[in-house]
Design a protein around this motif. Sequence first.
Motif, mmCIF file in Angstrom:
data_model
loop_
_atom_site.group_PDB
_atom_site.id
_atom_site.type_symbol
_atom_site.label_atom_id
_atom_site.label_comp_id
_atom_site.label_asym_id
_atom_site.label_seq_id
_atom_site.Cartn_x
_atom_site.Cartn_y
_atom_site.Cartn_z
ATOM 1 N N ILE A 15 0.865 -1.183 0.000
ATOM 2 C CA ILE A 15 0.000 0.000 0.000
ATOM 3 C C ILE A 15 0.905 1.237 0.000
ATOM 4 O O ILE A 15 2.044 1.181 0.467
ATOM 5 N N THR A 16 0.441 2.362 -0.540
ATOM 6 C CA THR A 16 1.267 3.572 -0.491
ATOM 7 C C THR A 16 1.160 4.201 0.897
ATOM 8 O O THR A 16 0.219 3.936 1.649
ATOM 9 N N ASP A 84 -4.835 -1.568 -8.696
ATOM 10 C CA ASP A 84 -5.319 -0.187 -8.756
ATOM 11 C C ASP A 84 -6.852 -0.220 -8.797
ATOM 12 O O ASP A 84 -7.427 -1.129 -9.397
ATOM 13 N N PHE A 86 -8.821 1.294 -10.563
ATOM 14 C CA PHE A 86 -9.315 1.305 -11.939
ATOM 15 C C PHE A 86 -8.419 0.477 -12.838
ATOM 16 O O PHE A 86 -8.219 0.800 -14.002
ATOM 17 N N LYS A 106 -12.001 10.168 -3.646
ATOM 18 C CA LYS A 106 -10.594 10.363 -3.986
ATOM 19 C C LYS A 106 -9.982 9.008 -4.296
ATOM 20 O O LYS A 106 -10.226 8.038 -3.585
ATOM 21 N N HIS A 109 -3.914 5.728 -6.153
ATOM 22 C CA HIS A 109 -3.509 4.725 -7.140
ATOM 23 C C HIS A 109 -2.427 3.792 -6.617
ATOM 24 O O HIS A 109 -1.754 4.077 -5.634
ATOM 25 N N ASN A 110 -2.248 2.709 -7.347
ATOM 26 C CA ASN A 110 -1.176 1.775 -7.048
ATOM 27 C C ASN A 110 -0.893 0.947 -8.298
ATOM 28 O O ASN A 110 -1.578 1.096 -9.315
ATOM 29 N N ALA A 111 0.111 0.094 -8.210
ATOM 30 C CA ALA A 111 0.434 -0.775 -9.340
ATOM 31 C C ALA A 111 -0.696 -1.769 -9.577
ATOM 32 O O ALA A 111 -1.373 -2.188 -8.645
ATOM 33 N N SER A 112 -0.926 -2.120 -10.832
ATOM 34 C CA SER A 112 -1.836 -3.218 -11.161
ATOM 35 C C SER A 112 -1.105 -4.115 -12.150
ATOM 36 O O SER A 112 -0.037 -3.759 -12.658
ATOM 37 N N ALA B 13 4.389 11.083 -0.611
ATOM 38 C CA ALA B 13 3.652 10.049 0.127
ATOM 39 C C ALA B 13 3.053 8.986 -0.788
ATOM 40 O O ALA B 13 2.395 8.057 -0.321
ATOM 41 N N ASP B 14 3.284 9.107 -2.100
ATOM 42 C CA ASP B 14 2.768 8.095 -3.020
ATOM 43 C C ASP B 14 3.701 6.905 -3.182
ATOM 44 O O ASP B 14 3.384 5.953 -3.899
ATOM 45 N N ILE B 15 4.861 6.947 -2.528
ATOM 46 C CA ILE B 15 5.724 5.764 -2.513
ATOM 47 C C ILE B 15 5.028 4.687 -1.673
ATOM 48 O O ILE B 15 4.226 5.003 -0.794
ATOM 49 N N THR B 16 5.310 3.422 -1.947
ATOM 50 C CA THR B 16 4.701 2.378 -1.116
ATOM 51 C C THR B 16 5.483 2.262 0.197
ATOM 52 O O THR B 16 6.633 2.683 0.297
ATOM 53 N N VAL B 17 4.826 1.664 1.191
ATOM 54 C CA VAL B 17 5.488 1.446 2.475
ATOM 55 C C VAL B 17 6.736 0.598 2.257
ATOM 56 O O VAL B 17 7.813 0.881 2.783
ATOM 57 N N HIS B 109 6.916 -2.046 -7.384
ATOM 58 C CA HIS B 109 6.024 -1.418 -8.361
ATOM 59 C C HIS B 109 5.215 -0.276 -7.760
ATOM 60 O O HIS B 109 5.078 -0.147 -6.544
ATOM 61 N N ASN B 110 4.633 0.512 -8.654
ATOM 62 C CA ASN B 110 3.735 1.579 -8.239
ATOM 63 C C ASN B 110 2.850 1.947 -9.425
ATOM 64 O O ASN B 110 3.010 1.410 -10.521
ATOM 65 N N ALA B 111 1.931 2.861 -9.195
ATOM 66 C CA ALA B 111 1.067 3.321 -10.273
ATOM 67 C C ALA B 111 1.881 4.068 -11.321
ATOM 68 O O ALA B 111 2.855 4.734 -11.007
ATOM 69 N N ASN B 115 -1.648 2.833 -16.064
ATOM 70 C CA ASN B 115 -2.833 2.232 -15.443
ATOM 71 C C ASN B 115 -3.691 3.278 -14.719
ATOM 72 O O ASN B 115 -4.907 3.160 -14.679
#
Lengths: 288, 288
Positions: A15-16, A84, A86, A106, A109-112, B13-17, B109-111, B115
């Motif tokens: 999770i971010t 993600d 979406f 809101k 996003h995250n990797a999918s 803060a959009d980096i993953t934990v 990975h990340n968004a 995607n």
Amino acid sequence: MLYLIGLGLGDAADITVKGLQAVKSCSRVYLEAYTSILTVGKEALEEYYGMELILADRDMVEQGADEILKDADVTDVAFLVVGDPFGATTHSDLVLRAVHAGIPYKVIHNASIMNAVGCCGLQLYNFGETVSLVFWTDTWRPESFYDKICKNRTAGLHTLCLLDIKVKEQSIENMMRGKKIYEPPRFMTVSQAADQLIQIIQRRREEGAELGVTENTVCVGVARLGADDQRICTATLQQLVSCDLGGPLHSLVITGQLHPLEVDMLRVNAEPNALEHLHMLDSSTYCS
Amino acid sequence: MLYLIGLGLGDAADITVKGLQAVKSCSRVYLEAYTSILTVGKEALEEYYGMELILADRDMVEQGADEILKDADVTDVAFLVVGDPFGATTHSDLVLRAVHAGIPYKVIHNASIMNAVGCCGLQLYNFGETVSLVFWTDTWRPESFYDKICKNRTAGLHTLCLLDIKVKEQSIENMMRGKKIYEPPRFMTVSQAADQLIQIIQRRREEGAELGVTENTVCVGVARLGADDQRICTATLQQLVSCDLGGPLHSLVITGQLHPLEVDMLRVNAEPNALEHLHMLDSSTYCS
């Protein structure tokens, strides 16, 4: 506020930071649990967040959306989605209900799988339309995905195949009796997907059709992408039939035309002889 | 270990934990800074991580890879990439160098835009090949992206257009004089992209060509996706020419055939009259 939060692909720590902060601020947190799965389960997430999660199955999201959105205008509610929000599946319906109820939302996003699959070495902008493979039954054996793969290959493009997931499915018998008894979850493996594709190829060959994909086409099977024990396996379609990549989730990529750098990357995870059927189209393009 | 870590699309803060934990364990952290930008800069990231970052421009990644990989077999090194490490741009070359040097690597990975663009309401599995739009010069006005968009539309598919980024570019004069003086960074806007497309449409119309895209085609401009001030604007291609979506980064989507749920989602962020040229192909498909 309704937060739609992507969990990424591996475990709880994917999770971010922003997503984790949002979760901890919410009074209710739902976990969407019918389109994908995380390698860790609900309990591991609950321990990680230090709070209880409400499992949202298909019935709840489709028919119980009012419950999810209840009071979300005055309190914060999170809706967690593997990957993600979406990504491979869209939760547009829930968003539209929020919009129409005047509830702000809101997306975090995250990797999918749709973008993380790039780690196999194939470049994302060389992918065509994504396809889905469903479990065949005795009476329902759809082949439309095969034609889309061929169309992508004709255009030189790779194809990401999303493989079927069956969670909380009822047997026809139980459904007719109105019994809410569910079958164990099923996840299509790369091996099963490769086998379905080869059955189609064989049938079309017998019909004398021109083949856009063959047993020798170079493919990539991926399993548990993003998890510590992820597997990436470059092999011919035929080789993948007998390839065991372990537990869910699996996805399959059918290559199109390959740039030399893509070939070099595929080689990193290739089975013996997997690339021997590659031939050069011109100095910078390979195909199988 | 070489960590390739996606930073996502918004702020620190959009980096993953998991990504943040890895960064903090590293003895050197590089920030890739020529294929994309975060809405916050290097300094904000340094403050957030509590450590110094080394800016990795194109020269360093392409020619100084040995420096990045130095001692990565005995210490941990991170290479940070906005979006996903294998998103719109691939860092395969760095990975291959690590593999050949016997250095283990791990991708977090990340968004990426590839995607996250799904949040505009268009379903990702209805996208065809992604295209790139470059800044035209007096003597170089490539149009190949237009034909790819038309091809996608013919197949009913949407097209994600990635818009040009020019960072650390030298003027021809400075390049010839060997002066390492760089032009200010430039980022193509949705408005500029729409204008280029309309110029192509007009020229082809004069040639009597059949048009796959017109001024009335429904498009979506997105800016700073994932940031607090993100903008999503559904409009006709013509409307987008005069649309100011603010600072970078921008991307443009050209719609193909639309499902009613996609139309409903587009309506949430639509300019007045943006959807008036939509027509129904059949009961569940719209097109513009």
